[in-house]
Design a protein around this motif. Structure first.
Motif, PDB file in Angstrom:
ATOM      1  N   THR A   5      38.819  41.810  44.316  1.00 20.53           N
ATOM      2  CA  THR A   5      38.397  42.457  43.081  1.00 20.53           C
ATOM      3  C   THR A   5      37.307  41.628  42.427  1.00 20.53           C
ATOM      4  N   GLY A   6      36.575  42.251  41.513  1.00 17.42           N
ATOM      5  CA  GLY A   6      35.569  41.522  40.772  1.00 17.42           C
ATOM      6  C   GLY A   6      36.153  40.415  39.928  1.00 17.42           C
ATOM      7  N   ASP A  61      32.564  42.123  51.461  1.00 19.71           N
ATOM      8  CA  ASP A  61      31.893  42.132  50.162  1.00 19.71           C
ATOM      9  C   ASP A  61      32.486  41.077  49.230  1.00 19.71           C
ATOM     10  N   PHE A  62      33.801  40.894  49.317  1.00 19.53           N
ATOM     11  CA  PHE A  62      34.459  39.867  48.509  1.00 19.53           C
ATOM     12  C   PHE A  62      33.970  38.476  48.905  1.00 19.53           C
ATOM     13  N   GLN A 103      42.825  45.833  46.824  1.00 23.91           N
ATOM     14  CA  GLN A 103      41.492  45.815  47.420  1.00 23.91           C
ATOM     15  C   GLN A 103      40.591  46.821  46.710  1.00 23.91           C
ATOM     16  N   MET A 158      37.352  46.158  46.826  1.00 25.84           N
ATOM     17  CA  MET A 158      36.150  46.040  47.642  1.00 25.84           C
ATOM     18  C   MET A 158      36.565  45.587  49.030  1.00 25.84           C
TER      19      MET A 158
END
Length: 280
Positions: free
Chosen positions: A116-117, A157-158, A151, A153
């Motif tokens: 996650t962001g 990407d993470f 998840q 992303m």
């Protein structure tokens, strides 16, 4: 001491200590040690460590920093670690992109982080803080994992977001890509190609156990498999040659068999070098 791009290494495990000490110069090019296993060790073991560290480059791969965990970073440990790394002229320090503790202490396992962001921001800030205290860049390792909660992303990407936001390096574990790609159903070569070449400091190869066609278990207790060798060759083609470490943590074969596996790493490095010269 710096590592050569075509250097091959072994883990400095106490059960291998005699063989590592007796090996002729040139058998391996560098060693990797877990600093937690050697900090503060004196006597004959401490002398053996210092002698090996003075003979060829040494990298350190941490076990307990818990870069993604919820507890405060242990500044006391970080300052001790910096003194250790400086004293032994450690070429590279790496840690796992994971959590291994909570607010109550160590959990003695490598737990995956949510993709996650929020998790990117959390772990990147902790990496930057650790780099400031240690006075050097950290290389974080892509870990193997079996459960993947939260998840938002994709894994790739993470990983790339953490590397960019923390401005840190990558310890590329080729075996972990093969394990995760099998267990979670993605393309290993595609994941590999999407990693940033400039951030890769060195590479791990290791063995795993096949439980089922769609389940691999990362063990570091077996010979390197053909899919991992193939992906290592692809890593050199995609990203260029990098120092490469053969990981083995238990179930050790005769030392000569480990050296045979190192010879396979050298062969792939040489083939990548010839391919590079041909392209040029």
């Amino acid at each position: 001491m710096a590592l050569k791009d075509d250097g091959v290494g072994l883990g400095l495990r106490r059960s291998l200590l005699g063989s590592l000490q007796a090996a002729p110069v040139g058998t391996f090019d560098f060693l990797e040690a877990a600093p937690e296993n050697w900090m503060g060790v004196g006597g004959a073991l401490g002398d053996a460590f210092a002698a090996l560290a003075g003979r060829q480059p040494l990298v350190c791969h941490g076990l307990s920093l818990s870069l993604g965990g919820p507890a405060e970073l242990d500044d006391t440990f970080l300052h001790k670690l910096r003194r250790f790394l400086d004293a032994h002229d450690i070429a590279i320090y790496s840690e796992h992109l994971s959590a291994c503790g909570d607010s109550h202490g160590q959990l003695y396992d490598l737990l995956p982080l949510p993709f996650t962001g929020e998790a990117v921001a959390h772990v990147a800030a902790r990496i930057r803080r650790a780099q400031d205290v240690l006075g050097r860049r950290i290389a974080v390792e892509n870990i193997s994992y079996y459960a993947a909660p939260f998840q938002a992303m994709a894994e790739i990407d993470f990983v790339n977001a953490v590397l960019a936001e923390a401005d840190c390096d990558l310890l590329l574990d080729v075996n972990n890509i093969v394990v995760n790609a099998t267990n979670h159903g993605y393309d290993a070569a595609g994941f590999l190609r999407a990693l940033p070449s400039a951030r890769i400091r060195y590479i791990h190869v290791a063995g795993h156990r096949d439980e089922a066609p769609d389940l691999k278990i990362d063990t570091h207790g077996a010979a390197v498999s053909d899919p991992v060798w193939a992906l290592l060759a692809e890593a050199y083609r995609c990203h260029g040659r990098r120092p490469t470490l053969l990981e083995r943590d238990f179930n050790f074969p005769p030392f000569a068999e480990l050296i045979d596996e190192l010879s396979t790493v050298r062969r792939h490095l040489a083939e990548a070098d010839r391919a590079g010269r041909h392209v040029a």
